[in-house]
Design an enzyme around this catalytic site. Sequence first.
Site, PDB file in Angstrom:
ATOM      1  N   ASP A  79       0.796  -1.221   0.000  1.00  0.00           N
ATOM      2  CA  ASP A  79       0.000   0.000   0.000  1.00  0.00           C
ATOM      3  C   ASP A  79       0.829   1.272   0.000  1.00  0.00           C
ATOM      4  O   ASP A  79       0.480   2.250  -0.635  1.00  0.00           O
ATOM      5  CB  ASP A  79      -0.953   0.019   1.204  1.00  0.00           C
ATOM      6  CG  ASP A  79      -0.206   0.198   2.524  1.00  0.00           C
ATOM      7  OD1 ASP A  79       0.700  -0.602   2.808  1.00  0.00           O
ATOM      8  OD2 ASP A  79      -0.530   1.139   3.276  1.00  0.00           O
ATOM      9  N   ASP A  82       5.592   0.238   3.515  1.00  0.00           N
ATOM     10  CA  ASP A  82       5.889  -0.995   4.236  1.00  0.00           C
ATOM     11  C   ASP A  82       5.705  -2.193   3.308  1.00  0.00           C
ATOM     12  O   ASP A  82       5.578  -2.043   2.100  1.00  0.00           O
ATOM     13  CB  ASP A  82       5.043  -1.107   5.503  1.00  0.00           C
ATOM     14  CG  ASP A  82       3.542  -1.029   5.216  1.00  0.00           C
ATOM     15  OD1 ASP A  82       3.133  -1.307   4.061  1.00  0.00           O
ATOM     16  OD2 ASP A  82       2.776  -0.691   6.134  1.00  0.00           O
ATOM     17  N   TYR A 232      -5.894   0.559   8.955  1.00  0.00           N
ATOM     18  CA  TYR A 232      -7.000   0.793   8.023  1.00  0.00           C
ATOM     19  C   TYR A 232      -8.315   0.354   8.657  1.00  0.00           C
ATOM     20  O   TYR A 232      -9.039  -0.481   8.116  1.00  0.00           O
ATOM     21  CB  TYR A 232      -6.756   0.078   6.689  1.00  0.00           C
ATOM     22  CG  TYR A 232      -5.596   0.678   5.927  1.00  0.00           C
ATOM     23  CD1 TYR A 232      -5.732   1.889   5.261  1.00  0.00           C
ATOM     24  CD2 TYR A 232      -4.348   0.060   5.911  1.00  0.00           C
ATOM     25  CE1 TYR A 232      -4.665   2.462   4.580  1.00  0.00           C
ATOM     26  CE2 TYR A 232      -3.270   0.619   5.242  1.00  0.00           C
ATOM     27  CZ  TYR A 232      -3.434   1.825   4.578  1.00  0.00           C
ATOM     28  OH  TYR A 232      -2.370   2.387   3.916  1.00  0.00           O
ATOM     29  N   GLU A 473       5.565   9.870   3.178  1.00  0.00           N
ATOM     30  CA  GLU A 473       5.221   8.513   2.743  1.00  0.00           C
ATOM     31  C   GLU A 473       4.285   8.562   1.542  1.00  0.00           C
ATOM     32  O   GLU A 473       3.252   9.230   1.568  1.00  0.00           O
ATOM     33  CB  GLU A 473       4.557   7.725   3.872  1.00  0.00           C
ATOM     34  CG  GLU A 473       4.337   6.252   3.511  1.00  0.00           C
ATOM     35  CD  GLU A 473       3.917   5.402   4.688  1.00  0.00           C
ATOM     36  OE1 GLU A 473       4.102   4.173   4.629  1.00  0.00           O
ATOM     37  OE2 GLU A 473       3.397   5.957   5.682  1.00  0.00           O
TER      38      GLU A 473
END
Length: 495
Positions: A79, A82, A232, A473
């Site tokens: 995603d 990571d 999430y 990120e």
Amino acid sequence: MAPKTAGRSRVLAALHLLLLAPGLAAAFNYADALAKSIIFFEGQRSGKLPPGNRMAWRGDSGLKDGAQYNVDLVGGYYDAGDNVKFGLPMAFTTTMLAWSVADFGKFMGGELPHARAAVRWGADYLLKAATSTPDTLYVQVADANQDHRCWERPEDMDTPRSVYAVTKDRPGSDVAAETAAALAASAVAFRRADPAYSSRLLHAAMRVFELADRHRGSYSDGALGGVVCPFYCSYSGYQDELLWAAAWLHRASNNASFMSYVHANGMQLGAGDDDFSFSWDDKRIGTKVLLAKGFLRRRLQGLQLYKAHSDSYICSLVPGTSSFQASQYTPGGLIYRQGGSNMQYVTTATFLLVAYARYLRSAGACAVCGGRDVAPAELVALARRQVDYILGKNPAGTSYMVGFGDRYPRRLHHRGASMPSVRAHPGRIGCDEGFRYLHSGAADANVLVGAVVGGPDARDGFVDDRDGYGQTEPATYINAPLVGALAYFAGTAKY
């Protein structure tokens, strides 16, 4: 009170000029930005990489995902920075990539095959996740808590690759319905290019929607809460995803039963709510714009409500309307929702502005903002200002797309980008050893071309610091909506 009122008027006037003043020529090479925004997804791929993968510093990873559970879960996307495969944001990413292809593919030129490949990479994985085991949807690979204890390249990762699923006994209507939406939207994207694949996607979408609707519940409220949260969590509940999925299934199949579902369940599932953000979690305004298309282009009865709510959302973004919310913008003109990874809200809003403008224009309609009609051209101008801000026309004078322009973020909160590639450093870099790269002030070892980062703060400030994940990120669900908007501007810009 007069000085305050005058001051606010000056701010609104300045924002109006900043956001809506017409440009005479393209500020940037949107075609180049489009190409790079798509290349980014090749850097996020998990699994066996195909020949010609254009992010050449990446290697194969996660080749045994699902094996210990006797299921093939190889593939899909990481995603963000990571090495976890989260089902909810991956499905939303795939939905938005597919919507971009479906609505803006004709503007993509030579990038259309690459965009379709990006959709297919996500859709292929979701097909496996949805059809490998009856009445089961696999929704995550890897324990994020374990993964985040290491800073490892995906090619090296040795943290547990645990597999998590929702079933009729452990419901997850939110992630299941989003997966149905992704598969249905992908079916639309491939309807002409690969009809057999499109049919397979649609059939799977219907099956997983049935699981989502018949066995209702949020995946983060049950046994998976400790796994998917706080990463999430489904903060908005599952109702928005059910309506979103039904809307996509209707567009993909033209089956009247899905429109009947919308009419029968719409109010219960959030049709009457005004909402002012669109994200991997909250689909309400995206659904309304999608359904408003049915009213505007096909005059489908019962969908007027969705046009009215779409107008309400759009009007809140447009300076000079009675419902305009100036607090939604930074002083430099960027849409602003919250501090962490704000750019995700910018790209979704930009996509909706362009998509809705095209729906309105095709019907000879405008957005009705109180006593003022807002023409589609104004929405396009506003969307272009957001795109230009991302690409470098901002107070910091920096592009927030990696590899675009001369100045862009070089210290991403991203494991693979920050560490030497397996080609440059074939030896394994262990879990703890990797943290020296996270905390280093050195520029990234690898350029994650096309990645759009979380972006600046509410005052347009940005710190290029790898530890500052809220700003540095990247994420697939930031890029995916931008693909559609960039395609439109690449195909229509006057250079």
